[in-house]
Motif scaffolding. Sequence first.
Motif, short mmCIF file in Angstrom:
data_model
loop_
_atom_site.label_atom_id
_atom_site.label_comp_id
_atom_site.label_asym_id
_atom_site.label_seq_id
_atom_site.Cartn_x
_atom_site.Cartn_y
_atom_site.Cartn_z
N SER A 110 0.95 -1.22 -0.04
CA SER A 110 -0.01 -0.11 0.05
C SER A 110 0.99 0.98 -0.26
N THR A 111 2.14 1.18 0.75
CA THR A 111 2.83 2.34 0.69
C THR A 111 3.54 2.66 -0.60
N GLN A 112 3.67 1.79 -1.45
CA GLN A 112 4.38 1.99 -2.95
C GLN A 112 3.61 2.78 -3.79
N SER A 113 2.31 3.35 -3.30
CA SER A 113 1.55 4.25 -4.20
C SER A 113 1.98 5.63 -3.71
N THR A 114 2.75 5.72 -2.69
CA THR A 114 3.19 7.22 -2.24
C THR A 114 3.86 7.95 -3.32
N GLY A 115 4.59 7.22 -4.42
CA GLY A 115 5.38 7.85 -5.28
C GLY A 115 4.38 8.56 -6.26
N VAL A 116 2.99 8.31 -6.19
CA VAL A 116 2.10 8.78 -7.22
C VAL A 116 2.07 10.41 -7.13
N SER A 117 1.98 10.75 -6.13
CA SER A 117 1.77 12.23 -5.74
C SER A 117 2.11 12.73 -4.67
N SER A 118 2.54 14.13 -4.20
CA SER A 118 3.04 14.60 -3.10
C SER A 118 2.24 14.30 -1.98
N GLU A 119 0.87 14.45 -2.27
CA GLU A 119 -0.23 14.46 -1.15
C GLU A 119 -0.24 12.94 -0.52
N LEU A 120 -0.09 11.99 -1.56
CA LEU A 120 -0.05 10.34 -0.97
C LEU A 120 1.32 10.30 -0.13
N CYS A 121 2.28 10.88 -0.58
CA CYS A 121 3.74 10.79 0.05
C CYS A 121 3.64 11.38 1.49
N GLU A 122 2.86 12.52 1.40
CA GLU A 122 3.13 13.25 2.82
C GLU A 122 2.12 12.57 3.84
N ASP A 123 0.89 11.86 3.20
CA ASP A 123 0.26 11.17 4.14
C ASP A 123 0.59 9.80 4.71
N ASN A 124 1.63 9.13 3.77
CA ASN A 124 2.14 7.84 4.27
C ASN A 124 3.45 7.81 4.64
N VAL A 125 4.28 8.81 4.74
CA VAL A 125 5.64 8.88 5.01
C VAL A 125 5.83 8.49 6.68
N THR A 126 4.75 8.99 7.46
CA THR A 126 4.93 8.34 8.76
C THR A 126 4.80 6.80 9.22
N LEU A 127 3.97 6.17 8.04
CA LEU A 127 3.70 4.94 8.07
C LEU A 127 5.18 4.10 7.55
N LEU A 128 5.70 4.73 6.64
CA LEU A 128 6.98 4.21 6.26
C LEU A 128 7.80 3.89 7.27
N PHE A 129 8.18 5.34 7.85
CA PHE A 129 9.15 5.17 8.91
C PHE A 129 8.81 4.45 10.26
N THR A 130 7.86 4.21 10.45
CA THR A 130 7.48 3.42 11.57
C THR A 130 7.49 1.97 11.20
N LEU A 131 7.28 1.48 10.00
CA LEU A 131 7.71 0.09 9.64
C LEU A 131 9.17 -0.07 9.47
N LEU A 132 9.58 0.90 9.23
CA LEU A 132 11.19 0.81 8.95
C LEU A 132 11.85 0.65 10.55
N GLU A 133 11.23 1.14 11.50
CA GLU A 133 11.78 1.06 12.93
C GLU A 133 11.38 -0.25 13.44
N LYS A 134 10.13 -0.63 13.40
CA LYS A 134 9.60 -1.68 14.25
C LYS A 134 9.41 -2.87 13.40
N SER A 135 9.53 -3.01 12.16
CA SER A 135 9.44 -4.28 11.42
C SER A 135 10.56 -5.28 11.81
N THR A 136 9.99 -6.60 12.04
CA THR A 136 11.01 -7.64 12.51
C THR A 136 11.62 -8.17 11.28
N ASP A 137 11.02 -7.85 10.12
CA ASP A 137 11.50 -8.67 9.01
C ASP A 137 12.94 -7.69 8.27
N GLU A 138 13.92 -8.38 8.07
CA GLU A 138 15.07 -7.70 7.61
C GLU A 138 14.90 -7.33 6.11
N LYS A 139 14.15 -8.24 5.54
CA LYS A 139 13.93 -7.86 3.94
C LYS A 139 12.90 -6.71 3.65
#
Length: 380
Positions: A4-33
């Motif tokens: 779902s976060t891959q669609s953030t590159g479509v527009s700046s509005e989508l990127c601004e709405d989902n950027v927080t979710l991206l960094f949350t997954l980057l910190e708390k995800s247990t899967d290294e891939k």
Amino acid sequence: AVVSTQSTGVSSELCEDNVTLLFTLLEKSTDEKTRCNIMILLHDLIIRFPNLLVNWTDKIYARLRDSSSKVRSTTIRVLTNLILNDMVKVKGQISELASCLEDEDAHIRSLTKLFFTELSKKTNAIYNVMADIISHLSDPDAGHSAHQFQSIMKYLFEFIEKDKQAESLVEKLCHRFRATRSDRQWHDLSFCLSLMSYNEKSLKKLLDNIICYHDKLADEQVFANFTLIIEKARKTVKTEELVNDLEVKVRFCHDKGGDEEGSCTEELASQMKQLIMKPPVKPTKARKGRKATKTNESDNEDNFVEPKKVLRPVRGKRKPPVSSEDSDDDLELPEIQQPTSVSEDSDEDFEASLRGASSKTKNTKQVKTKTAPARRSSRR
């Protein structure tokens, strides 16, 4: 979530709405891939929307301390591409990249060395961040050992090659001593000063700023690093007086720098201030000679005799010799007897005498014109 976060590159509005979710997954995800894929996605988003992700670069640098070596290597590659293409400004966070020079993984160490090698090709890039790297890595809260700090600095100081950079860096590091909080920071800063090669200007910078670190020279390790600086300076600096001056002041501050409790007494502080002041310039041989002549002149003012003025001949073109035809002194005038009484016979005699005188003068002129070239040849 990642899909779902891959669609953030479509527009700046989508990127601004989902950027927080991206960094949350980057910190708390247990899967290294998953963390690696999010890091690659962030690379593309920063290139497309750089202004939206300026304030999130700290979160990207934090992945250099990730527990997974794959995530760390992916982060190094992403940051290398962004920094070298001027998409991310090099700030104090680059000290996190410098700490990767001592990573457990050999592949990560080689990637980090490759990054700094490419960064050194940019003008003054490493020099501009060197002071910040030293201050961050020497902080006791950074968690780096003295051995790790020294090995990192040995590698980075190889890129400081210009004399002007070394001179400015010496002055910056001297002023850093005033902001230190522990002995470990004194040791690290003095070690960095010992890594540089010194010329006359950089050594003079170190000597002029001795007031910044004179009280730290009582420490044995700091004194040992400055002793190493003096030994290196003797091989590169031509003026021995400058090196000797630094050695005298360093030894004095080391021997008299503190009392039994480790604090500097007022009397010793005043002595150090007097010593730290610039000594008067010693007169050279030429100055000594001038002073001697001035004293001799002042002592012998009464016996001073004004030298005679020698008139030199005026140089110019020689005047040509005066010819005998133009000179009237060479003409022999006949003696004319004035008659006592005027009569007709006397007038006839007077006219005859004038005719005879004119014939004589003509004869004398002809003779002298013949002899004139001979005189000129003799003069030549």
